[in-house]
Design an enzyme around this catalytic site. Structure first.
Site, short mmCIF file in Angstrom:
data_model
loop_
_atom_site.label_atom_id
_atom_site.label_comp_id
_atom_site.label_asym_id
_atom_site.label_seq_id
_atom_site.Cartn_x
_atom_site.Cartn_y
_atom_site.Cartn_z
N SER A 47 -31.98 -15.52 -127.29
CA SER A 47 -31.98 -17.00 -127.78
C SER A 47 -33.50 -17.38 -127.77
CB SER A 47 -31.28 -17.71 -126.68
OG SER A 47 -30.05 -17.15 -126.53
N ASP A 97 -35.48 -20.73 -118.43
CA ASP A 97 -34.28 -20.34 -119.43
C ASP A 97 -33.37 -21.21 -119.57
OD1 ASP A 97 -35.53 -17.73 -119.29
OD2 ASP A 97 -34.39 -16.97 -117.83
N ARG A 148 -44.91 -14.69 -116.95
CA ARG A 148 -45.62 -15.47 -115.81
C ARG A 148 -44.52 -16.79 -115.83
NH1 ARG A 148 -48.50 -14.60 -111.61
NH2 ARG A 148 -49.48 -16.51 -111.74
N ILE A 149 -44.33 -17.18 -114.20
CA ILE A 149 -43.62 -18.44 -114.41
C ILE A 149 -44.71 -19.50 -114.40
CG2 ILE A 149 -42.36 -19.95 -112.85
CD1 ILE A 149 -40.66 -17.77 -112.33
N LEU A 150 -44.36 -20.48 -115.23
CA LEU A 150 -45.58 -21.56 -115.41
C LEU A 150 -45.23 -22.78 -114.47
CD1 LEU A 150 -45.46 -21.04 -119.23
CD2 LEU A 150 -47.39 -20.73 -117.66
N GLU A 182 -34.51 -10.09 -132.46
CA GLU A 182 -35.49 -10.75 -131.88
C GLU A 182 -36.38 -11.27 -133.07
OE1 GLU A 182 -37.49 -9.87 -128.06
OE2 GLU A 182 -35.53 -9.92 -127.24
N ASN A 191 -39.89 -20.11 -125.94
CA ASN A 191 -40.01 -18.86 -125.35
C ASN A 191 -38.47 -18.16 -126.20
OD1 ASN A 191 -40.22 -16.81 -123.44
ND2 ASN A 191 -38.29 -17.74 -122.44
N HIS A 233 -35.63 -15.51 -125.08
CA HIS A 233 -34.77 -14.85 -123.90
C HIS A 233 -33.60 -13.72 -124.39
CE1 HIS A 233 -33.43 -14.34 -119.98
NE2 HIS A 233 -32.11 -14.63 -120.29
N GLU A 282 -37.06 -25.87 -115.78
CA GLU A 282 -36.07 -24.99 -115.35
C GLU A 282 -36.08 -23.69 -116.13
OE1 GLU A 282 -31.22 -24.79 -114.62
OE2 GLU A 282 -32.14 -26.64 -115.07
N SER A 303 -44.38 -7.15 -129.77
CA SER A 303 -43.76 -7.02 -131.01
C SER A 303 -43.30 -8.18 -131.60
CB SER A 303 -42.56 -5.85 -130.75
OG SER A 303 -41.67 -6.21 -130.20
#
Ligand code: GRF
Length: 213
Positions: free
Chosen positions: A136, A145, A91-93, A174, A107, A109, A143, A13
């Site tokens: 945000s 967020d 996914r964690i990059l 958002e 990003n 959050h 690291e 969305s």
């Protein structure tokens, strides 16, 4: 033209809000491609409908995080984007991947960072008895967020709120602030300099802030 690649894992969305703002002429930019790590992400249909190139890169077929990230960065690089937008990309990059796109990847959050990094942000805001919450948009650094925040969208917390109600209210804000952040970057040249926001030749000490409309 300012080119954007959007990474998603789900509903998309926020992707839609960015597409709508571009189509209505509010943001001068193009979404060049949408990439999802899940084949069933509804956001892929949104991309298809808007005539945007879309790719599935299924993380489960890769042996390591690094090999997935390498393929991901190959697809991204083929579009030569100005900006990479993570919109519900779950996914964690790897650090290498993130550093490659330093200052070019953002990003969203669902909390008023630095409060509530990580998961279950709505529940945590309710349990803490906060009277406001929000979302945000931030630059991505290794690291989680923790990158410099560009804009925050603030919503009130009502005494009788459930997690679902609060989540929906945050989702709404958002859709307001993510396109706004993209506009600052694409049209006003907002950038990251020494960990600070540089906006129209001025270093900002605070992120932009908006209330839910
Ligand atoms: C949003 O709540 C965002 O804060 C989080 O993932 C969700 C994505 O929603 N990072 P959608 O896929 O854009 O609808």
């Amino acid at each position: 033209m300012y080119k954007i690649v959007v990474l998603i894992s789900g509903g998309g969305s926020n992707l839609q809000a960015i597409i709508d703002n571009i189509q209505s002429g509010n943001i001068k930019a193009e979404v060049s491609a949408v990439i999802s790590n899940r084949a069933d992400a509804f956001g892929l249909e949104r991309a298809e409908k808007a005539g945007i190139d879309n790719h599935v890169l299924d993380h489960t077929v890769f042996g390591s995080r690094e090999s997935f990230d390498q393929s991901l960065s190959q697809i991204i690089d083929s579009y030569e984007p100005d900006l990479i937008v993570l919109a519900g990309f779950m996914r964690i990059l790897s650090d290498e991947f993130v550093e490659q796109f330093h200052g070019k990847m953002i990003n969203i959050h669902p909390s008023l960072l630095p409060k509530y990094k990580g998961l279950n942000t709505h529940q945590r805001a309710l349990e803490s008895g906060d009277n406001e919450h929000g979302a945000s948009v931030h630059f991505v650094i290794p690291e989680l967020d923790a990158g410099t925040v560009i804009i925050q969208g603030v919503v009130p917390i009502e005494a009788k709120d459930t997690v679902d109600e609060l989540q929906q209210r945050v989702h709404k804000v958002e859709h307001q602030i993510y396109p706004q952040a993209v506009k600052y970057l694409a049209e006003d040249g907002l950038s990251l300099k020494d960990g600070k926001l540089l906006y129209k030749d001025e270093s900002l000490s605070e992120p932009f802030r908006e209330q839910l409309k």
